[in-house]
Write an enzyme that holds these catalytic residues in place. Structure first.
Site, PDB file in Angstrom:
ATOM      1  N   HIS A   4       0.833  -1.220   0.000  1.00  0.00           N
ATOM      2  CA  HIS A   4       0.000   0.000   0.000  1.00  0.00           C
ATOM      3  C   HIS A   4       0.860   1.260   0.000  1.00  0.00           C
ATOM      4  O   HIS A   4       1.285   1.739   1.048  1.00  0.00           O
ATOM      5  CB  HIS A   4      -0.892  -0.055   1.253  1.00  0.00           C
ATOM      6  CG  HIS A   4      -1.970   0.967   1.271  1.00  0.00           C
ATOM      7  ND1 HIS A   4      -3.157   0.768   1.950  1.00  0.00           N
ATOM      8  CD2 HIS A   4      -2.073   2.195   0.715  1.00  0.00           C
ATOM      9  CE1 HIS A   4      -3.926   1.832   1.811  1.00  0.00           C
ATOM     10  NE2 HIS A   4      -3.275   2.719   1.060  1.00  0.00           N
ATOM     11  N   HIS A  18       1.279   5.225  -2.036  1.00  0.00           N
ATOM     12  CA  HIS A  18       0.772   6.203  -3.004  1.00  0.00           C
ATOM     13  C   HIS A  18       1.962   6.935  -3.611  1.00  0.00           C
ATOM     14  O   HIS A  18       2.679   7.634  -2.898  1.00  0.00           O
ATOM     15  CB  HIS A  18      -0.175   7.207  -2.327  1.00  0.00           C
ATOM     16  CG  HIS A  18      -1.427   6.587  -1.777  1.00  0.00           C
ATOM     17  ND1 HIS A  18      -2.569   6.411  -2.530  1.00  0.00           N
ATOM     18  CD2 HIS A  18      -1.708   6.074  -0.546  1.00  0.00           C
ATOM     19  CE1 HIS A  18      -3.514   5.844  -1.781  1.00  0.00           C
ATOM     20  NE2 HIS A  18      -3.013   5.622  -0.569  1.00  0.00           N
ATOM     21  N   ASN A  75      -5.264   5.771  -6.950  1.00  0.00           N
ATOM     22  CA  ASN A  75      -5.921   7.100  -6.941  1.00  0.00           C
ATOM     23  C   ASN A  75      -5.005   8.198  -7.473  1.00  0.00           C
ATOM     24  O   ASN A  75      -4.793   9.227  -6.841  1.00  0.00           O
ATOM     25  CB  ASN A  75      -6.457   7.453  -5.546  1.00  0.00           C
ATOM     26  CG  ASN A  75      -5.378   7.586  -4.483  1.00  0.00           C
ATOM     27  OD1 ASN A  75      -4.299   7.006  -4.591  1.00  0.00           O
ATOM     28  ND2 ASN A  75      -5.660   8.346  -3.454  1.00  0.00           N
ATOM     29  N   ASP A 109      -8.954   2.329  -2.809  1.00  0.00           N
ATOM     30  CA  ASP A 109      -8.355   3.192  -1.791  1.00  0.00           C
ATOM     31  C   ASP A 109      -8.296   4.651  -2.233  1.00  0.00           C
ATOM     32  O   ASP A 109      -7.842   4.969  -3.307  1.00  0.00           O
ATOM     33  CB  ASP A 109      -6.957   2.725  -1.427  1.00  0.00           C
ATOM     34  CG  ASP A 109      -6.435   3.466  -0.226  1.00  0.00           C
ATOM     35  OD1 ASP A 109      -6.970   3.233   0.860  1.00  0.00           O
ATOM     36  OD2 ASP A 109      -5.542   4.303  -0.389  1.00  0.00           O
ATOM     37  N   HIS A 140     -10.645  -0.184   1.121  1.00  0.00           N
ATOM     38  CA  HIS A 140     -10.292   0.972   1.962  1.00  0.00           C
ATOM     39  C   HIS A 140     -11.107   1.007   3.267  1.00  0.00           C
ATOM     40  O   HIS A 140     -10.683   1.637   4.240  1.00  0.00           O
ATOM     41  CB  HIS A 140     -10.460   2.234   1.100  1.00  0.00           C
ATOM     42  CG  HIS A 140     -10.543   3.528   1.812  1.00  0.00           C
ATOM     43  ND1 HIS A 140      -9.449   4.294   2.089  1.00  0.00           N
ATOM     44  CD2 HIS A 140     -11.612   4.214   2.300  1.00  0.00           C
ATOM     45  CE1 HIS A 140      -9.833   5.407   2.701  1.00  0.00           C
ATOM     46  NE2 HIS A 140     -11.137   5.387   2.850  1.00  0.00           N
ATOM     47  N   ASN A 151      -6.319   9.223   6.960  1.00  0.00           N
ATOM     48  CA  ASN A 151      -7.437   8.273   6.827  1.00  0.00           C
ATOM     49  C   ASN A 151      -6.910   6.855   6.969  1.00  0.00           C
ATOM     50  O   ASN A 151      -5.984   6.514   6.238  1.00  0.00           O
ATOM     51  CB  ASN A 151      -8.100   8.383   5.449  1.00  0.00           C
ATOM     52  CG  ASN A 151      -8.924   9.634   5.272  1.00  0.00           C
ATOM     53  OD1 ASN A 151      -9.306  10.279   6.240  1.00  0.00           O
ATOM     54  ND2 ASN A 151      -9.184   9.973   4.022  1.00  0.00           N
ATOM     55  N   ASP A 164       0.839   2.743   3.634  1.00  0.00           N
ATOM     56  CA  ASP A 164      -0.097   3.796   3.210  1.00  0.00           C
ATOM     57  C   ASP A 164       0.649   5.124   3.043  1.00  0.00           C
ATOM     58  O   ASP A 164       0.118   6.194   3.357  1.00  0.00           O
ATOM     59  CB  ASP A 164      -1.287   3.931   4.172  1.00  0.00           C
ATOM     60  CG  ASP A 164      -2.439   4.739   3.562  1.00  0.00           C
ATOM     61  OD1 ASP A 164      -2.404   5.008   2.344  1.00  0.00           O
ATOM     62  OD2 ASP A 164      -3.357   5.107   4.317  1.00  0.00           O
ATOM     63  N   HIS A 175       1.795  14.574   0.520  1.00  0.00           N
ATOM     64  CA  HIS A 175       0.978  15.737   0.151  1.00  0.00           C
ATOM     65  C   HIS A 175       1.846  16.982   0.148  1.00  0.00           C
ATOM     66  O   HIS A 175       2.838  17.072   0.880  1.00  0.00           O
ATOM     67  CB  HIS A 175      -0.180  15.915   1.141  1.00  0.00           C
ATOM     68  CG  HIS A 175      -1.247  14.882   0.994  1.00  0.00           C
ATOM     69  ND1 HIS A 175      -2.060  14.793  -0.111  1.00  0.00           N
ATOM     70  CD2 HIS A 175      -1.609  13.851   1.802  1.00  0.00           C
ATOM     71  CE1 HIS A 175      -2.887  13.775   0.030  1.00  0.00           C
ATOM     72  NE2 HIS A 175      -2.631  13.175   1.182  1.00  0.00           N
TER      73      HIS A 175
END
Ligand code: NCD
Ligand code: ZN
Ligand code: ZN
Ligand code: ZN
Length: 395
Positions: free
Chosen positions: A18, A20, A52, A112, A139, A238, A265, A269
């Site tokens: 997991h 991103h 995503n 997710d 998710h 989250n 996860d 950002h």
């Protein structure tokens, strides 16, 4: 290629189910190249890049790009995760078979950051996944129970006026999808388990013979909602940071094998999206470079897990769950050398600006951990040596 491993711990290369990586679409926060460096520095030899992105990874064009770009960079195998539906919160199943047959060989599909709340779509996705032999990763958030933009609950959050993501939002989906998986004869994987109730539901579902697995993040093993006292949006994630009793239940669940594995996860950002008012900040934290250190300090140091257990939760179980034949293998004669070397006595202090990610904000800033990854080996090639990225592809 000499590795000095005196006094160090040898482990199979880590597998992150997991991650991103934000490419395509938000390369101002992470790219496949920067994220691959962060992963290798964290001891990973394979990561699964969540769907995503922008555009969403709901087509073979995007999933094949992710795999190819990862191989070009050559620091870690970047396995694309496909989106379950076409577009965000889509009403139509994505072409899972086409993505699974592409160069990227998609092995896992997820909602997710994306939220498939429609039970009929989830039921059809589970049926389709079992005929394709791929995994559905959930998710686990019922969006109709998640009020507003601020995703926190519990006594601390209520006192602070932060309300929004109750335990029932997670646990109702865990229970629902366990039952849907049972009826579809499919497997389901629960992303970022965060509550004591989810641990109990996992025990119950396993007892029923349901094929369900779950991951926990390093931040949910380490941090609790007392962090929210400062209203610092760096702690927004989250699912939200929960109570101390949840942290304890997650640690015990991971030790007992009720929770199968650790997944980061890793969710970078931009500075302006984390250094702002809590209610408008984006949820998510960097995770790749600090994961092993946090697992050691939360699980090994208190005696909940031994190094054999670290190999299980960081490498072997995730590789088994997602079906990676060449990763997560015990270290034996004749095995492909995907290895991670850990210095168990290398105290270090996190400095966000030194992390390899494009985004540098981290809730672990100035925290000191007792152990560190020193060396990573991908298929016999050293990718990280003495804590520094060593070889990119072709070097
Ligand atoms: C994820 C992200 O930023 O992509 N954030 C997070 O806090 N885990 C998406 C999500 O799961 O909400
Ligand atoms: Zn999520
Ligand atoms: Zn969500
Ligand atoms: Zn995520």
């Amino acid at each position: 290629q000499v590795i000095d491993a005196r006094g160090h711990i040898l482990l199979p290369g880590f597998v992150d189910m997991h991650t991103h990586l934000r490419e395509p679409g938000r390369e101002d926060t992470e790219t496949i190249e920067s994220g691959s460096a962060a992963a290798a520095l964290g001891g990973y030899t394979a990561v699964f890049a969540m769907a995503n992105t922008d555009p969403v990874a709901d087509s073979v064009v995007v999933t094949d790009h992710v795999w190819r770009r990862g191989q070009e960079v050559g620091l870690v195998d970047v396995h694309p995760v496909g989106a379950i539906t076409v577009g965000l919160k889509g009403k139509q199943l994505a072409e899972m078979a086409t993505m699974a047959a592409g160069i990227g060989r998609v092995k896992m599909f997820s909602d997710d950051g994306h939220c498939v709340d429609d039970p009929l779509i989830m039921r059809r996705a589970l049926e389709y996944s079992s005929s394709l032999g791929v995994l559905i990763a959930q998710h686990a958030e019922e969006p109709r129970l998640t009020v507003g933009a601020v995703a926190h609950e519990g006594p601390t959050a209520a006192r602070l006026g932060l309300a929004g993501w109750p335990r029932a939002a997670e646990e109702s989906i865990v229970a629902r999808d366990a039952l849907l998986a049972r009826d579809a004869g499919a497997r389901v994987h629960i992303c970022h388990a965060s509550t004591a109730g989810t641990v109990e539901l996992m025990k119950w579902a396993r007892g029923q013979g349901i094929s369900i697995t779950a991951e926990v993040t390093p931040h949910h093993l380490l941090l609790d909602d007392s962090r929210l006292e400062t209203y610092d949006a760096i702690n927004k994630v989250n699912p939200p940071l929960r109570e101390k009793s949840d942290v304890d239940a997650l640690r015990r669940g991971l030790a007992d094998g009720v929770i199968d594995c650790v997944a980061t996860d890793h969710a970078p950002h931009a500075e302006q999206d984390k250094c702002c008012e809590f209610s408008i900040a984006r949820p998510g934290m960097l995770g790749l470079e600090t994961a092993l250190s946090i697992v050691v300090d939360t699980m090994v140091t208190p005696g909940l897990l031994d190094w054999r257990g670290v190999a299980r939760v960081m490498s072997e179980r995730p590789a088994q769950i997602v079906g990676l034949a060449d990763q997560g293998r015990p270290i034996e004669v004749g095995e492909i050398a995907n290895l991670t070397v850990v210095d168990p006595d290398a105290s270090w202090t996190v400095s966000g600006k030194k992390l390899a990610s494009v985004a540098h904000n981290t809730p672990f800033e100035d925290m000191t951990f007792s152990s560190k990854v020193t060396t990573t080996v991908l298929r016999g090639r050293i990718t990280v040596r003495d804590g520094v990225v060593a070889n990119r592809a072709g070097e």
